[in-house]
Enzyme design. Structure first.
Site, short mmCIF file in Angstrom:
data_model
loop_
_atom_site.label_atom_id
_atom_site.label_comp_id
_atom_site.label_asym_id
_atom_site.label_seq_id
_atom_site.Cartn_x
_atom_site.Cartn_y
_atom_site.Cartn_z
CG HIS A 72 30.11 42.95 35.28
ND1 HIS A 72 29.69 41.78 35.12
CD2 HIS A 72 30.61 42.90 37.11
CE1 HIS A 72 29.11 41.13 36.34
NE2 HIS A 72 30.09 41.22 37.04
CB VAL A 76 32.93 42.45 27.92
CG1 VAL A 76 31.56 42.48 26.91
CG2 VAL A 76 31.78 42.18 29.22
CG ASP A 80 33.84 50.34 25.46
OD1 ASP A 80 33.15 49.87 25.86
OD2 ASP A 80 34.01 49.91 24.87
N PRO A 168 32.92 35.16 32.10
CG PRO A 168 34.43 34.34 33.44
CD PRO A 168 34.22 35.19 32.61
CG HIS A 198 34.28 35.57 44.55
ND1 HIS A 198 34.47 34.31 44.26
CD2 HIS A 198 33.79 36.72 43.67
CE1 HIS A 198 33.61 34.62 42.78
NE2 HIS A 198 33.25 35.91 42.48
CB SER A 199 37.73 38.83 50.34
OG SER A 199 38.03 39.86 49.53
CG ASP A 248 35.77 37.25 54.59
OD1 ASP A 248 35.40 36.34 55.62
OD2 ASP A 248 36.55 37.48 54.61
CG ASP A 256 40.28 39.81 54.74
OD1 ASP A 256 39.59 39.20 53.86
OD2 ASP A 256 40.44 40.55 55.62
#
Length: 331
Positions: A72, A76, A80, A168, A198-199, A248, A256
């Site tokens: 995040h 962008v 910094d 995105p 996302h795991s 998960d 993982d």
């Protein structure tokens, strides 16, 4: 000394100078280098690692936050620490935008900053703390150790107004997702590996109820749908309520390659997860990462490195903030 010998030494000296110049230019291409603080604050990276370990023992979810912070902030426009700035009368904080929904635990970065200020006042930037806490958080989650360069300086302004041009959304097309990352120099296997984040962690019901209500998305695994409905019983969930689904269910606290097996089995929570497993550009890499954790970690480490070196402020640019949530006051 013979003329030929003199010529040889002259050429050798010239080559040595050129080689040295090349080495220096490589280090200064982005202005970053490994062990940037070795002279000004030799204990810096050890202090960050120690603080991350202590905080992780008390608050396991902090590691997810540190990993998300890298994406995040660094995606962008510049890596910094603009993400960490609070809102002011003149500008909205990036933390308060829709794209940043669910980001939290920023106060723990301030804890790390305070520990560093006690040892080396005014030396270590919040941008480097953000990156290195993310690196050490990855290790705490069972991921690879990634050698990352330091030397970033802190920005003075929020980029909330342009954030959506760079980050995105979870419902974007795969073409948009790939293009956004390509602009940062991250290739397709790198994108697939980054989404392997996302795991770990969890997804708030706000982000996935559109796949459950008014009708269930038919591509979802029926068994997983039952679990999702149990966790998200309301078609319009309260954003402030603790309603979420673990990304998960098998290894929720471990970074993982189980994520890739899940999305191939139609157990991905977000639209982007489903697209990743089915788009012809990304599916071959999903299959490879589902089979090999080493392959996943190799591309994950490479992508994180590129992301953290995205257009940093270095040298005399920016500043070293005294507090990570506010820019320094200049009188």
């Amino acid at each position: 000394m013979a003329p030929k010998t003199l010529i040889f030494f002259a050429l050798f000296s010239l080559l040595a100078i050129v080689a040295l110049a090349d080495t220096e230019s490589t280090e200064s291409d982005s202005g970053l280098m490994l062990n940037f603080y070795k002279d000004t604050c030799p204990q810096a990276e050890d202090i960050i690692r120690e603080q991350v370990g202590l905080l992780y023992k008390r608050h396991k979810n902090t590691a997810f936050s540190w990993l998300r912070n890298i994406f995040h902030d660094c995606a962008v426009e510049s890596c910094d620490a603009s993400l960490l700035l609070d809102s002011t009368r003149r500008s909205l904080s990036e933390k308060e935008t829709d794209r940043s929904f669910g980001l939290r635990n920023f106060r723990y970065l301030e804890t790390i900053k305070e520990a560093l200020e006690r040892e080396c006042p005014g030396v270590v930037s919040c941008a480097d703390i953000l990156v290195l806490s993310g690196r050490d958080g990855i290790v705490a989650l069972g991921g690879p150790y990634i050698p990352l360069k330091t030397g970033r300086r802190d920005g003075r302004k929020s980029r909330a107004e342009i954030l959506e041009q760079y980050l995105p959304d979870h419902n974007e097309s795969m073409s948009v997702v790939l293009e956004r990352f390509k602009n940062m120099g991250i290739d397709t296997p790198g994108v697939v590996a980054l989404l392997g984040s996302h795991s770990v962690g969890r997804t708030h019901c706000v982000k996935l109820v559109h796949r459950l209500y008014p009708a269930v998305d038919p591509v979802l695994d029926p068994g997983h749908v039952e679990h999702m409905l149990h966790k998200c019983p309301d078609a319009i969930p309260d954003p402030k309520a603790v309603q979420y689904v673990r990304n998960d269910r098998g290894t929720p606290m471990k970074l993982d390659n189980n994520y890739y097996r899940n999305i191939l089995d139609n157990k991905g929570l977000l639209i982007v997860d489903h697209q990743l497993a089915n788009d012809k550009r990304t599916k071959p890499f999903v299959k490879k990462m589902a089979k090999s954790q080493d392959y996943f970690f190799k591309h994950f480490g490479r992508a994180i490195t590129i992301l953290t070196e995205n257009n940093p402020l270095t040298g005399t640019q920016g500043e070293i903030r005294k507090q990570c949530n506010v820019a320094n006051k200049h009188h």
